[in-house]
Design an enzyme around this catalytic site. Sequence first.
Site, PDB file in Angstrom:
ATOM      1  N   TYR A 154       0.838  -1.208   0.000  1.00 54.11           N
ATOM      2  CA  TYR A 154       0.000   0.000   0.000  1.00 54.11           C
ATOM      3  C   TYR A 154       0.872   1.258   0.000  1.00 54.11           C
ATOM      4  O   TYR A 154       0.646   2.186  -0.792  1.00 54.11           O
ATOM      5  CB  TYR A 154      -0.924  -0.004   1.221  1.00 54.11           C
ATOM      6  N   LYS A 158       1.045   3.917  -3.256  1.00 53.60           N
ATOM      7  CA  LYS A 158       0.644   5.310  -3.062  1.00 53.60           C
ATOM      8  C   LYS A 158       1.826   6.259  -3.280  1.00 53.60           C
ATOM      9  O   LYS A 158       1.660   7.365  -3.813  1.00 53.60           O
ATOM     10  CB  LYS A 158       0.046   5.508  -1.667  1.00 53.60           C
TER      11      LYS A 158
END
Length: 251
Positions: A154, A158
């Site tokens: 994650y 991002k």
Amino acid sequence: MKFALITGASKGLGAEIAKRMLAENIGIITISRTENTELQAIATEKGHLYQHISCSLSDVEQAHAAFSEAATMLFGKRPELVYLINNAGTIEPIETVGRLDAQFVEDSIQINLTAPVLLTNLFISEANRHNTPIHIINISSGAGERPIQGWSIYCSTKAALNMFTQTAAMEQRSAGHPHKIIAFSPGVMDTDMQVTIRSSSAEAFHDVDTFQQYKETGALRSPYIVANALMDKLLEGTIDSGKIYHINELL
């Protein structure tokens, strides 16, 4: 008329952004696995364009077909401005490196990074071909700016999305195009993603207790508040292309 494409608009932040778009007389197309029937009802009442395209963004072929359908529909209407909201995302896999599930890794990269990159690429190409300005908002996360144990995928996706945003914005300025592209970090919200986080094991995610306390102490913002803060900024027409905005700046 203005139009918007919003991914992941079936619930949470995406749904609230979609509702505000409709309230501002902006027609919308949504892409997600499931449809939010409330959006359809609002659009019907106001007489605005609403179209839902069912798609699992983790499926590459489905995603390509959905993106092409949405682009053809939107730009064929000769809009004065198009908003692209790359909102869909997944927090999974929450696990330490060495214990990651390969399919979860592939799905996460496809949903969090590949899909918004391909959508941005397609929509800028179509916007140039139709001489239509476009504003692109990539929903990012504070996790893209710091490492968090258990969130390696994650955080990485991002962070990559942030860099893609900044690079694409630089390219559009250099080319003299009117398009704007930003990233937006919404902070911690009371969404299904938080439910997934709170259900993690302490072994996989050392900060799970902290996120459980966010819920218990009422520290999670509602998606409604976050969505409207973002929309207020967008409607001002003063966004700084290439910037990574954080929710605390807008409240």
